[in-house]
Design a protein around this motif. Structure first.
Motif, PDB file in Angstrom:
ATOM      1  N   SER A  60       4.858  -0.742  -9.522  1.00  0.00           N
ATOM      2  CA  SER A  60       6.176  -1.442 -10.571  1.00  0.00           C
ATOM      3  C   SER A  60       5.362  -1.361 -11.846  1.00  0.00           C
ATOM      4  O   SER A  60       6.432  -1.323 -13.129  1.00  0.00           O
ATOM      5  N   GLU A  61       4.201  -1.315 -12.464  1.00  0.00           N
ATOM      6  CA  GLU A  61       3.831  -1.145 -13.662  1.00  0.00           C
ATOM      7  C   GLU A  61       4.195   0.408 -14.377  1.00  0.00           C
ATOM      8  O   GLU A  61       4.835   0.470 -15.140  1.00  0.00           O
ATOM      9  N   LEU A  62       3.866   1.210 -13.385  1.00  0.00           N
ATOM     10  CA  LEU A  62       4.435   2.712 -13.844  1.00  0.00           C
ATOM     11  C   LEU A  62       5.896   2.754 -13.929  1.00  0.00           C
ATOM     12  O   LEU A  62       6.223   3.597 -14.796  1.00  0.00           O
ATOM     13  N   SER A  63       6.694   2.223 -13.066  1.00  0.00           N
ATOM     14  CA  SER A  63       8.114   2.156 -13.236  1.00  0.00           C
ATOM     15  C   SER A  63       8.395   1.778 -14.550  1.00  0.00           C
ATOM     16  O   SER A  63       9.430   2.149 -15.256  1.00  0.00           O
ATOM     17  N   LEU A  70       9.034   6.854  -7.603  1.00  0.00           N
ATOM     18  CA  LEU A  70       7.506   7.177  -7.806  1.00  0.00           C
ATOM     19  C   LEU A  70       6.889   7.335  -6.480  1.00  0.00           C
ATOM     20  O   LEU A  70       6.003   8.102  -6.272  1.00  0.00           O
ATOM     21  N   SER A  71       7.177   6.418  -5.568  1.00  0.00           N
ATOM     22  CA  SER A  71       6.643   6.372  -4.123  1.00  0.00           C
ATOM     23  C   SER A  71       6.999   7.670  -3.641  1.00  0.00           C
ATOM     24  O   SER A  71       5.910   8.172  -2.899  1.00  0.00           O
ATOM     25  N   GLU A  72       8.172   8.070  -3.575  1.00  0.00           N
ATOM     26  CA  GLU A  72       8.470   9.341  -2.980  1.00  0.00           C
ATOM     27  C   GLU A  72       7.771  10.342  -3.629  1.00  0.00           C
ATOM     28  O   GLU A  72       7.382  11.258  -2.855  1.00  0.00           O
ATOM     29  N   LEU A  73       7.768  10.500  -4.838  1.00  0.00           N
ATOM     30  CA  LEU A  73       6.849  11.581  -5.428  1.00  0.00           C
ATOM     31  C   LEU A  73       5.437  11.542  -5.081  1.00  0.00           C
ATOM     32  O   LEU A  73       4.926  12.866  -4.709  1.00  0.00           O
ATOM     33  N   LEU A  74       4.761  10.697  -4.935  1.00  0.00           N
ATOM     34  CA  LEU A  74       3.480  10.321  -4.475  1.00  0.00           C
ATOM     35  C   LEU A  74       3.217  10.656  -3.051  1.00  0.00           C
ATOM     36  O   LEU A  74       1.976  10.608  -2.621  1.00  0.00           O
ATOM     37  N   LYS A 132       0.970  -1.031   0.098  1.00  0.00           N
ATOM     38  CA  LYS A 132      -0.137  -0.113  -0.124  1.00  0.00           C
ATOM     39  C   LYS A 132       0.811   1.274  -0.041  1.00  0.00           C
ATOM     40  O   LYS A 132       1.843   1.331   0.574  1.00  0.00           O
ATOM     41  N   LEU A 133       0.483   2.260  -0.823  1.00  0.00           N
ATOM     42  CA  LEU A 133       1.063   3.450  -0.837  1.00  0.00           C
ATOM     43  C   LEU A 133       1.011   4.316   0.534  1.00  0.00           C
ATOM     44  O   LEU A 133       0.082   4.484   1.082  1.00  0.00           O
ATOM     45  N   GLY A 134       2.263   4.469   0.993  1.00  0.00           N
ATOM     46  CA  GLY A 134       2.468   5.696   2.232  1.00  0.00           C
ATOM     47  C   GLY A 134       1.587   6.850   2.135  1.00  0.00           C
ATOM     48  O   GLY A 134       1.333   7.462   1.319  1.00  0.00           O
ATOM     49  N   PRO A 135       1.339   7.497   3.321  1.00  0.00           N
ATOM     50  CA  PRO A 135       0.805   8.487   3.398  1.00  0.00           C
ATOM     51  C   PRO A 135       1.587   9.858   3.093  1.00  0.00           C
ATOM     52  O   PRO A 135       2.701   9.645   2.809  1.00  0.00           O
ATOM     53  N   VAL A 136       1.133  11.095   2.802  1.00  0.00           N
ATOM     54  CA  VAL A 136       1.657  11.961   2.320  1.00  0.00           C
ATOM     55  C   VAL A 136       2.477  12.604   3.467  1.00  0.00           C
ATOM     56  O   VAL A 136       1.681  12.559   4.721  1.00  0.00           O
TER      57      VAL A 136
END
Length: 302
Positions: A53-56, A66-70, A22-26
């Protein structure tokens, strides 16, 4: 002043399932201007069904980045990667770029840095893409009324920018707005969050001082002595109003400072008429308990 009676009809959209972590919070330290475009982008990502992974693979960009950006981690992102990600998520580039640019200035990026990010990427067409028709119709109905609410807390330039940003964010999140329980409530929450993030606060409460000098009562007074008395009374009232819960504060601002009828306030807020009347009744009861003498009589209401 016009407001929508019925919200736009929401589309049918099944919830998206996503494998993996799961994507972590802002991060808490991400600024309000940065959040203005980041949260709609996160919403588009979560609704897309795509994985990091797909976006990567598609973007040829590290999954960790990407995770850091989001999440708003690290340095403020360059427009090139924001644009590439938004393209994969089918987000409109014009409102996104306007919000990204404002946040870049908030992050203390120079105009040269911002222009360099844009100049070297074929990102924006020569003709801006127009928002969906129902978004444009909704904006025409509520924009002026939103401006009156924002004016109570912000100066004219900040007010116009806050309202403009509201509709840019709604453009980015329009599918979510339509899928929500009430589009009007969704939109109001966006406006309120923006206005409050830019409103001066004292002791954790929003200041309504700007409105004190623009009430009907003050405009009708020409003698300096009663005018100053009215300013003092108004400031006491506004200070007390700032202590109200958010829903009661919104109702009081719309009803007592903007002059809207209960039906109009109900349509703007996306809440029932009974809720508006109940919130106003409770707010007046509180204000009368802390103001002496009461300043909410018919003749003294701003």
């Amino acid at each position: 002043m016009t407001t929508p009676i019925e919200p736009p009809v929401p589309p049918d959209r099944p919830p998206a399932a996503r494998p993996g972590r799961k994507l972590g919070p802002v991060l808490d330290n991400v600024g309000s201007a940065h959040r203005a475009w980041l949260e709609p982008m996160r919403g588009s990502y979560l609704a897309s069904g795509l994985t990091l992974s797909e976006l990567s693979i598609r973007l040829k960009f590290a999954k960790s980045k990407l995770s850091e950006l989001l999440r708003g981690v690290g340095l403020y992102p360059r427009w090139e990667i924001v644009y590439m990600l938004s393209t994969e998520l089918d987000m409109p580039s014009w409102p996104l770029h306007r919000l990204w640019r404002q946040a870049a200035f908030e992050a203390h990026k120079s105009g040269e840095w911002i222009e360099n990010c844009t100049d070297h990427t074929p990102i924006l067409t020569t003709v801006p893409i127009t928002p969906p028709l129902d978004h444009r119709a909704f904006r025409e109905l509520v924009e002026d009324d939103y401006g009156l609410f924002a004016r109570v807390f912000l100066n004219d330039d900040q007010r116009d920018l806050a309202v403009s940003d509201t509709f840019d964010i709604l453009w980015l999140s329009w599918n979510d707005a339509l899928a929500s329980h009430d589009t009007r409530r969704f939109s109001w929450n966006v406006l309120r969050a923006i206005v409050m993030s830019r409103t001066p606060h004292r002791d954790g409460r929003p200041e309504l001082g700007t409105a004190a000098f623009d009430t009907v009562a003050l405009q009708s007074l020409t003698d300096p002595a009663p005018r100053m008395d009215q300013v003092t009374e108004s400031m006491e009232l506004f200070t007390a109003m700032s202590r109200l819960p958010p829903n009661q504060l919104d109702v009081m601002v719309l009803r007592r400072l903007c002059g809207f009828r209960p039906e109009t306030a109900s349509a703007l807020l996306g809440t029932s008429l009974a809720t508006v009347r109940s919130d106003e009744r409770h707010a007046i009861r509180f204000l009368e308990s802390v103001l002496c003498p009461p300043l909410l009589t018919e003749g003294n209401t701003p």
